[in-house]
Design a protein around this motif. Structure first.
Motif, PDB file in Angstrom:
ATOM      1  N   GLY A  28       0.819  -1.212   0.000  1.00  0.00           N
ATOM      2  CA  GLY A  28       0.000   0.000   0.000  1.00  0.00           C
ATOM      3  C   GLY A  28       0.848   1.255   0.000  1.00  0.00           C
ATOM      4  O   GLY A  28       0.543   2.233  -0.699  1.00  0.00           O
ATOM      5  N   ALA A  29       1.925   1.236   0.773  1.00  0.00           N
ATOM      6  CA  ALA A  29       2.823   2.387   0.812  1.00  0.00           C
ATOM      7  C   ALA A  29       3.494   2.616  -0.540  1.00  0.00           C
ATOM      8  O   ALA A  29       3.658   3.754  -0.991  1.00  0.00           O
ATOM      9  N   ALA A  30       3.878   1.517  -1.196  1.00  0.00           N
ATOM     10  CA  ALA A  30       4.515   1.639  -2.513  1.00  0.00           C
ATOM     11  C   ALA A  30       3.547   2.186  -3.547  1.00  0.00           C
ATOM     12  O   ALA A  30       3.911   3.052  -4.359  1.00  0.00           O
ATOM     13  N   VAL A  31       2.297   1.717  -3.518  1.00  0.00           N
ATOM     14  CA  VAL A  31       1.283   2.219  -4.451  1.00  0.00           C
ATOM     15  C   VAL A  31       1.043   3.711  -4.222  1.00  0.00           C
ATOM     16  O   VAL A  31       0.944   4.495  -5.178  1.00  0.00           O
ATOM     17  N   ALA A  32       0.966   4.112  -2.957  1.00  0.00           N
ATOM     18  CA  ALA A  32       0.763   5.530  -2.637  1.00  0.00           C
ATOM     19  C   ALA A  32       1.935   6.369  -3.121  1.00  0.00           C
ATOM     20  O   ALA A  32       1.747   7.480  -3.656  1.00  0.00           O
ATOM     21  N   ALA A  33       3.148   5.852  -2.949  1.00  0.00           N
ATOM     22  CA  ALA A  33       4.333   6.602  -3.379  1.00  0.00           C
ATOM     23  C   ALA A  33       4.364   6.771  -4.894  1.00  0.00           C
ATOM     24  O   ALA A  33       4.690   7.856  -5.400  1.00  0.00           O
ATOM     25  N   VAL A  34       4.019   5.714  -5.634  1.00  0.00           N
ATOM     26  CA  VAL A  34       4.000   5.797  -7.099  1.00  0.00           C
ATOM     27  C   VAL A  34       2.945   6.807  -7.550  1.00  0.00           C
ATOM     28  O   VAL A  34       3.199   7.643  -8.431  1.00  0.00           O
ATOM     29  N   THR A  35       1.769   6.750  -6.944  1.00  0.00           N
ATOM     30  CA  THR A  35       0.691   7.665  -7.320  1.00  0.00           C
ATOM     31  C   THR A  35       1.084   9.108  -7.039  1.00  0.00           C
ATOM     32  O   THR A  35       0.896  10.000  -7.887  1.00  0.00           O
ATOM     33  N   ALA A  36       1.631   9.369  -5.869  1.00  0.00           N
ATOM     34  CA  ALA A  36       2.042  10.724  -5.519  1.00  0.00           C
ATOM     35  C   ALA A  36       3.165  11.209  -6.425  1.00  0.00           C
ATOM     36  O   ALA A  36       3.170  12.371  -6.873  1.00  0.00           O
ATOM     37  N   GLY A  37       4.121  10.331  -6.704  1.00  0.00           N
ATOM     38  CA  GLY A  37       5.236  10.715  -7.569  1.00  0.00           C
ATOM     39  C   GLY A  37       4.776  11.078  -8.964  1.00  0.00           C
ATOM     40  O   GLY A  37       5.224  12.089  -9.537  1.00  0.00           O
ATOM     41  N   TYR A  38       3.872  10.267  -9.537  1.00  0.00           N
ATOM     42  CA  TYR A  38       3.378  10.601 -10.876  1.00  0.00           C
ATOM     43  C   TYR A  38       2.596  11.908 -10.860  1.00  0.00           C
ATOM     44  O   TYR A  38       2.727  12.725 -11.781  1.00  0.00           O
ATOM     45  N   ALA A  39       1.807  12.119  -9.822  1.00  0.00           N
ATOM     46  CA  ALA A  39       1.012  13.348  -9.739  1.00  0.00           C
ATOM     47  C   ALA A  39       1.894  14.590  -9.778  1.00  0.00           C
ATOM     48  O   ALA A  39       1.556  15.585 -10.430  1.00  0.00           O
ATOM     49  N   LEU A  40       3.040  14.534  -9.106  1.00  0.00           N
ATOM     50  CA  LEU A  40       3.932  15.690  -9.055  1.00  0.00           C
ATOM     51  C   LEU A  40       4.495  16.065 -10.416  1.00  0.00           C
ATOM     52  O   LEU A  40       4.798  17.234 -10.676  1.00  0.00           O
ATOM     53  N   PHE A  41       4.645  15.081 -11.306  1.00  0.00           N
ATOM     54  CA  PHE A  41       5.253  15.332 -12.616  1.00  0.00           C
ATOM     55  C   PHE A  41       4.261  15.121 -13.763  1.00  0.00           C
ATOM     56  O   PHE A  41       4.661  15.065 -14.919  1.00  0.00           O
ATOM     57  N   SER A  42       2.986  14.989 -13.454  1.00  0.00           N
ATOM     58  CA  SER A  42       1.994  14.623 -14.467  1.00  0.00           C
ATOM     59  C   SER A  42       1.893  15.632 -15.600  1.00  0.00           C
ATOM     60  O   SER A  42       1.803  15.253 -16.776  1.00  0.00           O
ATOM     61  N   ARG A  43       1.908  16.908 -15.287  1.00  0.00           N
ATOM     62  CA  ARG A  43       1.785  17.913 -16.347  1.00  0.00           C
ATOM     63  C   ARG A  43       3.022  17.928 -17.235  1.00  0.00           C
ATOM     64  O   ARG A  43       2.918  18.077 -18.450  1.00  0.00           O
ATOM     65  N   ARG A  44       4.173  17.775 -16.644  1.00  0.00           N
ATOM     66  CA  ARG A  44       5.410  17.753 -17.423  1.00  0.00           C
ATOM     67  C   ARG A  44       5.454  16.513 -18.311  1.00  0.00           C
ATOM     68  O   ARG A  44       5.826  16.596 -19.485  1.00  0.00           O
ATOM     69  N   LEU A  45       5.061  15.353 -17.784  1.00  0.00           N
ATOM     70  CA  LEU A  45       5.096  14.123 -18.571  1.00  0.00           C
ATOM     71  C   LEU A  45       4.084  14.147 -19.704  1.00  0.00           C
ATOM     72  O   LEU A  45       4.259  13.463 -20.713  1.00  0.00           O
TER      73      LEU A  45
END
Length: 442
Positions: A8-25
């Motif tokens: 669960g922690a890993a899934v949350a980290a991946v989701t948060a990480g993608y959110a931070l760079f979503s517009r750039r990606l």
């Protein structure tokens, strides 16, 4: 700390990480499915071992089933009858002719390449890999250089063909000996999964849309709760159908249609003047506004489903690849998709570059992943081989369609602009480029 908490922690980290760079990606060829699938491989059995199907089957299936339910509902809810007549022919031909031909071609091609599978297992594979997911190549259906007719046609097709493939999937599953569905027989599954689920979907969606319009006309429902109401209708349509041993997916898909039609029947409802004494009258809301929460939740769950796909399906498959599986996956994305599209569009007057563009952009995505995981739940005899074929095909689609969308949309758009300057084109027919469900970052 237990393994499930670490997952669960890993899934949350991946989701948060993608959110931070979503517009750039979003400005690159790296799509959300690529990121989440890659991270899924990293946390799966061949990586950190935090998530696997043996120990986490229940939560995994719940997640992907919820994702597909909401996607089916919102896709169908946003489609209007005029969308099906886009350009006078395009969605109808792709869905009415192209989809059955794609299922048949996938079955026939698997016969010589995948020995060991039975007739109905081959048919199941064709149905699982037939639905498309426009979100995997979102630039292909959002780039303004592509004519609206083509953008809208691909969008409508992607929004509806997963639901239209469901009856084939359910009936093939019921005909396959050894599965849970086969215990009731094809006739029983037909009545419960198709007839009764469809009837319940019509009732749930139609009544839900009418109630929302009735409440909104009196100014009794707030904007936030209007969106929560749509989510409740989708969940209720699925849950009741499953409770009666029907198909929750078919019920949710039909309910989405009925809900949208009912909500639009008299146009956006205005709150009467006297209602302002109780609550501020809201501006007329479109169907898509009401579905905002449901659509956003569907997008999030779909992205997480790709993470699950990378962990529990693709990762283990990479340890045991076979050349026949890879060949079938490549042919599934090319011949199995492009030939039926070409046949379905014969005589329409569309130029060869347009037919090729439409044929290529038939990505395999969420629906195929969910159908593949449902085979696990149904204990399909040829599950191991079927799962590997589905995993490799979807993975190649995520990579190839995601990376080619920007380049091919640009090249096709440039061809269209030059060709349209020289002569009138069939592609110039008016089309609603926003038809169906707009692909998102998932």
């Amino acid at each position: 700390m237990s393994g499930s908490l670490w997952a669960g922690a890993a899934v949350a980290a991946v989701t948060a990480g993608y959110a931070l760079f979503s517009r750039r990606l979003a400005t690159t060829v790296v799509s959300a499915p690529m990121v989440f699938t890659g991270c899924g491989i990293a946390i799966g059995p061949i990586g950190l071992g935090l998530l696997d199907l043996k120990h986490d089957a229940g939560p995994v299936l719940t997640l992907v089933e919820a994702a597909l339910t909401l996607v089916l509902f919102t896709d169908a809810m946003s489609v209007r009858r005029r969308d099906l007549r886009l350009g006078g022919f395009l969605p109808g031909r792709l869905l009415g002719i192209g989809l059955p031909l794609t299922i048949g071609a996938g079955w026939l091609l698997a016969w010589p390449l995948l020995p060991g599978l039975t007739l109905w297992e081959l048919a199941l594979l064709g149905a699982v890999l037939a639905p498309t997911d426009a979100a995997l190549g979102k630039t292909a259906v959002s780039d303004r250089r592509v004519p609206p007719l083509v953008r809208g046609g691909l969008n409508v097709e992607s929004g509806l063909n997963d639901g239209m493939a469901l009856p084939f999937f359910v009936l093939f599953l019921a005909a396959l000996p050894g599965t849970m569905a086969s215990e009731e027989g094809a006739a029983g599954v037909f009545w419960r999964a198709l007839v009764l689920s469809t009837a319940w979907g019509l009732v749930a969606g139609g009544l839900g849309g009418w109630l929302l319009r009735w409440s909104r006309a009196r100014g009794w429902i707030s904007g936030d709760w209007r969106q929560a109401f749509v989510l409740a209708v989708a969940a209720g349509a699925y849950a009741v159908a499953v409770a009666f041993d029907g198909s929750g997916f078919i019920a949710a898909w039909v309910a989405g249609f009925a809900f949208g039609v009912s909500l639009r029947r008299s146009g956006p409802a205005e709150a009467p003047a006297e209602a302002s004494a109780v609550a501020p009258a809201e501006a007329p809301a479109a169907v898509d506004d009401s579905a905002g929460l449901t659509a956003h939740l569907a997008d999030l769950l779909a992205s997480l489903s790709f993470l699950v796909f990378g962990a529990v399906l693709l990762g283990p498959t990479l340890d045991d690849l076979d050349w026949r599986i890879v060949v079938y996956a490549v042919l599934s994305l090319t011949v199995v998709r492009m030939l039926p599209v070409a046949l379905s569009l014969a005589g329409t007057g569309l130029a060869l570059p347009t037919v090729a563009y439409i044929g290529w952009f038939g990505p395999r995505g969420l629906a195929s992943v969910v159908f593949g995981l449902l085979l696990v739940e149904e204990h399909v005899p040829g599950l191991q081989l079927l799962g590997r074929v589905i995993a490799v095909t979807v993975a190649l689609s995520i990579l190839l369609h995601g990376m080619s969308a920007v380049v091919l949309a640009k090249r096709y758009g440039a061809w269209y602009r030059k060709a349209a300057d020289r002569r009138p084109l069939r592609e110039d027919l008016p089309g609603d480029a926003e038809a169906g469900r707009s692909p998102t970052a998932r």
